[in-house]
Design a protein around this motif. Structure first.
Motif: not given
Length: 316
Positions: A27-28, A50-53, A81-85
């Protein structure tokens, strides 16, 4: 009727499966500002939990430029589908009113996941500035040239500065920067004299004595600065502004993914260790559902449009 029920059941299963299968790669989290600002601080606070979850690597990517529009545009146009702002959502709501042309439409190309935190703006000055309250600063601005550091043209702190200037008849010159950390750095160095910025990123400089705080842009005083009056107390009746950090994703993100993200992010930001870290620096944990986030964004967009029009702030 049986066919309708079966179709609904299959749709529900597909919805659940989409959420369970996601994410399938790292995830970015794109922060559209330089490191060290409020959004960056929060992104790094939530990245490991978030990485752990999600059981995937979470990478924080600072993609500054064009007052936050470069990174925002990249997320709006991403289709992996894996990029967040993660950004100042209040500033994002202002963008359509400030720019005559944008490569994206935040209301159509992005969708809100959840709000994460709010921090009021602090009105601060370099310690050498001979003013200890807003009235003295206004009087000084009529005698000496004051440079006002702007975290980004059209940002919430910028328009908060414009609103205070108009309400008090102050006079200062706006000096634009690419983000809050750079604006803070130059004010600490004395290259600019006045700054309005989110408390989360600014409070450490106040506590160390590198900046002097004159006011808080909240309806009530904040416990960490109990002796500092609000800007409203100092004559600007009803004045309140602040920095809202939240997470958005491209508009085509499946609802199941949005809901899963909202659930995980809400849980993470409320973790005692995360909450305490933010509260100790003046931020309030403040979450919203995706629907509440959308309603908030549209209200902010309309509210700030009138401030932009009154201040004449436009960028070609």
């Amino acid at each position: 009727m049986k066919r309708i029920i079966l179709a609904a059941a299959l749709a529900a299963l597909a919805f659940h499966a989409a959420a369970q299968q996601w994410p399938s790669k790292p995830i970015r989290i794109v922060v559209p500002y330089p490191p060290g600002g409020s959004s960056d601080i929060i992104a790094r606070a939530i990245s490991q939990p978030l990485s752990e979850a999600l059981k995937q690597t979470v990478i924080v990517e600072n993609r500054a430029g064009a007052n936050g529009n470069t990174g925002t545009d990249a997320v709006a146009k991403s289709n992996d589908g894996h990029t967040l702002l993660l950004c100042d959502t209040g500033a994002l709501a202002i963008t359509p009113s400030v720019y005559k042309q944008l490569p994206f439409d935040p209301s159509k190309d992005l969708r809100g996941v959840t709000m994460l935190a709010y921090s009021p703006h602090l009105l601060v000055v370099h310690p050498s500035v001979p003013a200890n309250n807003l009235q003295e600063l206004v009087a000084l601005s009529h005698k000496d040239k004051l440079n006002f550091a702007v975290t980004a043209i059209g940002s919430a702190p910028h328009l908060a500065g414009v609103a205070v200037e108009k309400a008090t008849q102050a006079e200062w010159t706006y000096i634009p920067y690419k983000g809050g950390s750079q604006a803070i750095g130059d004010t600490v160095a004395g290259q600019t004299q006045v700054l309005m910025n989110g408390m989360l990123a600014t409070l450490p400089m106040v506590q160390s004595g590198k900046l002097k705080v004159l006011g808080v842009s909240k309806a009530t005083r904040v416990p960490l600065l109990a002796k500092v009056p609000t800007i409203a107390e100092q004559g600007v009746k009803g004045f309140e502004s602040g920095t809202w950090q939240g997470v958005l994703v491209p508009a085509n993100t499946p609802p199941a993914v949005v809901n899963r993200l909202a659930t995980e992010l809400t849980r993470i930001i409320r973790l005692p260790e995360v909450r305490e870290r933010l509260v100790s620096q003046g931020a309030e944990v403040y979450t919203m559902t995706p629907a509440e986030f959308t309603a908030f964004f549209e209200r902010e967009r309309k509210n700030w449009a009138s401030v932009v029009a009154a201040g004449g702030v436009k960028i070609d």
